[in-house]
Design a protein around this motif. Sequence first.
Motif, short mmCIF file in Angstrom:
data_model
loop_
_atom_site.label_atom_id
_atom_site.label_comp_id
_atom_site.label_asym_id
_atom_site.label_seq_id
_atom_site.Cartn_x
_atom_site.Cartn_y
_atom_site.Cartn_z
N SER A 1 84.01 147.97 16.24
CA SER A 1 83.66 147.25 17.46
C SER A 1 84.68 146.14 17.70
N MET A 2 84.80 145.72 18.94
CA MET A 2 85.70 144.62 19.28
C MET A 2 85.05 143.72 20.31
N ILE A 3 85.60 142.53 20.43
CA ILE A 3 85.13 141.56 21.41
C ILE A 3 86.33 140.88 22.03
N GLN A 4 86.24 140.55 23.31
CA GLN A 4 87.39 139.96 24.00
C GLN A 4 87.59 138.50 23.60
N PRO A 5 88.85 138.04 23.60
CA PRO A 5 89.15 136.66 23.21
C PRO A 5 89.00 135.69 24.38
N THR A 6 87.77 135.26 24.58
CA THR A 6 87.53 134.26 25.63
C THR A 6 87.44 132.87 25.01
N GLY A 7 87.88 132.75 23.76
CA GLY A 7 87.82 131.47 23.08
C GLY A 7 86.61 131.42 22.16
N LYS A 8 86.14 130.22 21.89
CA LYS A 8 84.98 130.07 21.01
C LYS A 8 83.78 130.79 21.61
N PHE A 9 82.93 131.34 20.75
CA PHE A 9 81.84 132.19 21.21
C PHE A 9 80.63 131.36 21.65
N HIS A 10 79.86 131.95 22.55
CA HIS A 10 78.62 131.31 22.98
C HIS A 10 77.42 132.08 22.40
N LEU A 11 76.25 131.61 22.71
CA LEU A 11 75.02 132.16 22.13
C LEU A 11 74.86 133.65 22.44
N GLY A 12 75.27 134.06 23.64
CA GLY A 12 75.18 135.47 24.00
C GLY A 12 76.08 136.34 23.15
N ASN A 13 77.32 135.88 22.89
CA ASN A 13 78.24 136.62 22.00
C ASN A 13 77.64 136.75 20.60
N TYR A 14 77.05 135.67 20.14
CA TYR A 14 76.51 135.62 18.78
C TYR A 14 75.32 136.57 18.62
N LEU A 15 74.31 136.43 19.49
CA LEU A 15 73.11 137.25 19.36
C LEU A 15 73.35 138.68 19.80
N GLY A 16 74.27 138.87 20.74
CA GLY A 16 74.51 140.21 21.26
C GLY A 16 75.52 141.03 20.49
N ALA A 17 76.32 140.38 19.62
CA ALA A 17 77.38 141.12 18.94
C ALA A 17 77.57 140.67 17.50
N THR A 18 78.10 139.46 17.31
CA THR A 18 78.65 139.12 16.00
C THR A 18 77.60 138.96 14.90
N ARG A 19 76.35 138.61 15.24
CA ARG A 19 75.35 138.54 14.18
C ARG A 19 75.03 139.94 13.65
#
Length: 378
Positions: free
Chosen positions: A44-62
């Motif tokens: 999986s990958m995620i786009q580099p929009t800078g530091k992550f927000h709560l949606g990135n965290y709960l929706g992907a990286t956790r």
Amino acid sequence: MMLRRSIPRLLVHKRFSSASAGTIQQLNAKLSPKDIPDEATVFSMIQPTGKFHLGNYLGATRAWKDLSDLQKGNQKIIFGVADLHAITIPKPDAAEFRRFRKEAIASILSVGIDPSKVSVMYQSQIPEHSQLHWLLSTFASMGSLNRMNQWKSKSNIKEVDNETIGKVKLGLFSYPVLQAADILLYRSTHVPVGDDQAQHLELTRTLAEQFNNTYNVDFFPIPTTVFTPTSKILSLNSPDKKMSKSDPNQQSVIYLTDEPDVIKTKVKKAVTDSISESFNYDPIKRPGLSNLMNIVSGIQRAPIDVVESEFQKFNNYRDVKNYVSEVIIEDLKGPREEYKKLIQDEAYLDKIINEGQGRARDLANKNVNEIMKIMGFN
């Protein structure tokens, strides 16, 4: 009528062979070792929009951390920063782009992903992504790409006509083919994504089947779409849209790096409603409140009805928001402190990126050589 959602799930679309019909398997929010086979390749990958927000965290990286923790046997796990995809939209200046890429890597690692178990890399450092993109583009039809939703939404296209299509950049239009190349490059078997990427994964499966059928081989596995279990996290002040770093109102976005007092202020200002005698989950009639419940549900990995029951003990929105703030602050404490250390240690980040890129490129190069051989180039 009160709308309820059942236990947050991890939905898996499975294709057991190119001829079988797709099925949906519903799993618990917390992954278990039996959910991912020993021989799986997870990507999986995620786009580099800078530091992550709560949606990135709960929706992907956790969920990525869960997969990292469960890594076993011969499993391969590759997580990346999709920096080639990032330039399909209006581009930041070069210095800002470099910073965004570094912040994305630090954000991925800050949630506790173990880089000794997982390859973490930049997409652009592995040229085989672009090479396979071209090869797969010879299988992708204009009709299938034209049906994709993402290029329309990112181009703000309401009606499709020759004039509007003529303004769309080719890179954005062919974005799904590059995404298919990203996945198939590693012969991935499991791909954790948000539900907005389901359409792209269907194209990936189609291209894999077309390649296999064209050359009468069984080279590409038909990848499984793994939907992360948390409901979509919405803007705190505009709960009709996703939480996004690009939101002009930054009070709507909670970042992993936000200090406790900042989180309290943002949640305090979150849009809710005037009903304070009861707190019921209803994403249609009470989207602001329901978004706060979704956040708590996602963090606690708890069913919405359990969270909804917990909210009934509150007498006013002040107490509700204090509770939501406490839940967020406590959960983000570890990632926030880890991010601060990582972002200051550029040598360590470079080391992790180079090691992850080396492992990923070894696999990518091996697979591309085999693909080229199948196609008659080698």
